[in-house]
Write a protein that holds these residues in place. Sequence first.
Motif, short mmCIF file in Angstrom:
data_model
loop_
_atom_site.label_atom_id
_atom_site.label_comp_id
_atom_site.label_asym_id
_atom_site.label_seq_id
_atom_site.Cartn_x
_atom_site.Cartn_y
_atom_site.Cartn_z
N UNK A 58 60.92 69.76 103.16
CA UNK A 58 59.92 70.82 103.26
C UNK A 58 60.26 71.73 104.43
N UNK A 59 59.75 72.97 104.38
CA UNK A 59 60.17 73.91 105.43
C UNK A 59 59.06 74.88 105.82
N UNK A 60 59.13 75.26 107.09
CA UNK A 60 58.25 76.26 107.70
C UNK A 60 59.16 77.27 108.38
N UNK A 61 58.82 78.55 108.28
CA UNK A 61 59.58 79.57 108.99
C UNK A 61 58.62 80.44 109.79
N UNK A 62 58.97 80.71 111.04
CA UNK A 62 58.21 81.65 111.86
C UNK A 62 58.90 83.01 111.80
N UNK A 63 58.17 84.02 111.36
CA UNK A 63 58.67 85.39 111.35
C UNK A 63 57.96 86.15 112.46
N UNK A 64 58.74 86.65 113.40
CA UNK A 64 58.17 87.25 114.61
C UNK A 64 57.82 88.72 114.40
N UNK A 65 58.67 89.43 113.71
CA UNK A 65 58.40 90.85 113.47
C UNK A 65 59.34 91.35 112.39
N UNK A 66 59.02 92.54 111.87
CA UNK A 66 59.89 93.22 110.91
C UNK A 66 60.26 94.59 111.47
N UNK A 67 60.56 94.62 112.75
CA UNK A 67 60.92 95.88 113.40
C UNK A 67 62.18 96.46 112.77
N UNK A 68 63.09 95.59 112.34
CA UNK A 68 64.34 96.07 111.75
C UNK A 68 64.09 96.82 110.44
N UNK A 69 62.92 96.62 109.84
CA UNK A 69 62.55 97.38 108.65
C UNK A 69 61.65 98.55 109.01
N UNK A 70 60.69 98.32 109.90
CA UNK A 70 59.78 99.38 110.31
C UNK A 70 60.50 100.46 111.12
N UNK A 71 61.43 100.03 111.97
CA UNK A 71 62.16 100.98 112.83
C UNK A 71 63.65 100.65 112.82
N UNK A 72 64.33 100.88 111.71
CA UNK A 72 65.76 100.56 111.64
C UNK A 72 66.61 101.39 112.58
N UNK A 73 66.06 102.48 113.12
CA UNK A 73 66.82 103.33 114.04
C UNK A 73 67.20 102.61 115.33
N UNK A 74 66.53 101.50 115.62
CA UNK A 74 66.84 100.75 116.84
C UNK A 74 67.93 99.70 116.64
N UNK A 75 68.53 99.64 115.43
CA UNK A 75 69.50 98.60 115.12
C UNK A 75 70.76 99.22 114.50
N UNK A 76 71.86 98.48 114.58
CA UNK A 76 73.06 98.86 113.84
C UNK A 76 72.82 98.62 112.36
N UNK A 77 73.39 99.48 111.53
CA UNK A 77 73.16 99.40 110.10
C UNK A 77 73.50 98.06 109.50
N UNK A 78 74.62 97.45 109.90
CA UNK A 78 75.02 96.17 109.34
C UNK A 78 74.03 95.07 109.73
N UNK A 79 73.48 95.15 110.96
CA UNK A 79 72.49 94.17 111.40
C UNK A 79 71.23 94.25 110.56
N UNK A 80 70.82 95.47 110.24
CA UNK A 80 69.62 95.65 109.41
C UNK A 80 69.81 94.95 108.06
N UNK A 81 70.99 95.10 107.46
CA UNK A 81 71.25 94.48 106.17
C UNK A 81 71.24 92.95 106.27
N UNK A 82 71.84 92.43 107.34
CA UNK A 82 71.86 90.97 107.54
C UNK A 82 70.45 90.44 107.74
N UNK A 83 69.67 91.10 108.58
CA UNK A 83 68.30 90.66 108.84
C UNK A 83 67.45 90.74 107.58
N UNK A 84 67.65 91.77 106.77
CA UNK A 84 66.91 91.89 105.51
C UNK A 84 67.21 90.71 104.58
N UNK A 85 68.50 90.37 104.47
CA UNK A 85 68.88 89.26 103.60
C UNK A 85 68.28 87.94 104.09
N UNK A 86 68.32 87.72 105.39
CA UNK A 86 67.75 86.49 105.94
C UNK A 86 66.24 86.43 105.71
#
Length: 393
Positions: free
Chosen positions: A132-160
């Motif tokens: 069984x599993x639990x996941x803590x999600x802290x924020x979705x800033x990489x989706x709300x404000x992708x301008x603060x991240x590198x493009x490849x990081x945004x894609x990796x974070x989205x997939x995760x």
Amino acid sequence: MCGKFVKKVKIWYLCIVMEKIIGFDAKRIVHNATGLGNYGRTLVADIHREAPGHRLLLFTPDGGNANLRCQMEEDATLSYVYPQHRHYMRLRLQRDLWRSRFIVGDMRKRGVQLFHGLSGELPHGLQRAGIRSVVTIHDLIFIRHPEYYHGIDVQIYRQKFRHALKEADVIIAISECTKRDIVEIGGVSPDRVNVVYQSCAQLFQQKAAAEEAPTVAGIPTPFVLTVGSIEERKNLLLLVKALELLPEEIHLVAVGRSTPYAESVGNYARQHGTGKRLHMLHGIGDSELAALYRSASVFAYPSRYEGFGIPVIEAIASGLPVMAATGSCLEEAGGPDSLYVDPDDVDAAADALSRLLAEGRNSDRCHSSRQYITRFGGAGIARQMLDIYDQLF
């Protein structure tokens, strides 16, 4: 004699069967001095105190930082788990593969019944393995404000993020703001998302010594304190501009990891006559940070977007009045007695800081704020999490 032996065997067997073994993703615990690392260390330590009968296994691909690793003292019920051949895992790709896939096999060998991904991600194969599993999600800033991240990081974070939603039995959001983002962006039912806030370490709840203020880190007093990576999203420039409108004896102390943004803010301060009043400190340890909290006059957190804002809790616990920015979740952290301003309104920020400086640390505002943050106490947060775990065993 035979009957006594059989009875002992039965007791031993029941203890093994009833033992609850929980695994945690501990990479951030041993690598991150702030943010996700603090969240993991504080939560696991609180759970360890509140549930001494559980076995807690901290899975990490390497030993990380020895000083951070040693903050979690190992004993019979809490220990680190590394890859079997970790000395050969020199490449980051090898460590990442273990953490995202092969870790599940190591969990099965150790009898892990439940795994908690503390930093917004889960390995593949947990459901197939019956864990069984639990996941803590802290924020979705990489989706709300992708301008603060590198493009490849945004894609990796989205997939995760997408994988975590599919794999997890329970999703934890650290604020109502983050829960709304998960429901809206992830398209999941609100019933799947539990809000469990963060707590701050006891270190930040000690009272200031009367003689401490003039000597901490050589910083002149009075000063406004802000804590967090010195990057564009944290919006330090707002405070530097507000500093121009405050009396000359007021200083500004910014504690956090430096980025190119820090240099641009420093240049602005020098060009506008406040360079000597701005102090940017990097690599500050917890004990010195706690002393800075205890010595400051006001805490300011003008970040444009946060998942929760644990420095706000640390500041209030340390007895500081708080000014924060509107636009995300900071009102949840700071409560109704802190002051909030638009992250682009320099005049409002200066007015709020002036007001808090005049009121001081012994105001009714500070007392009420400290009462408000009792809801974020470590024991209570740990019990909330344990109740969720118990529903999954």
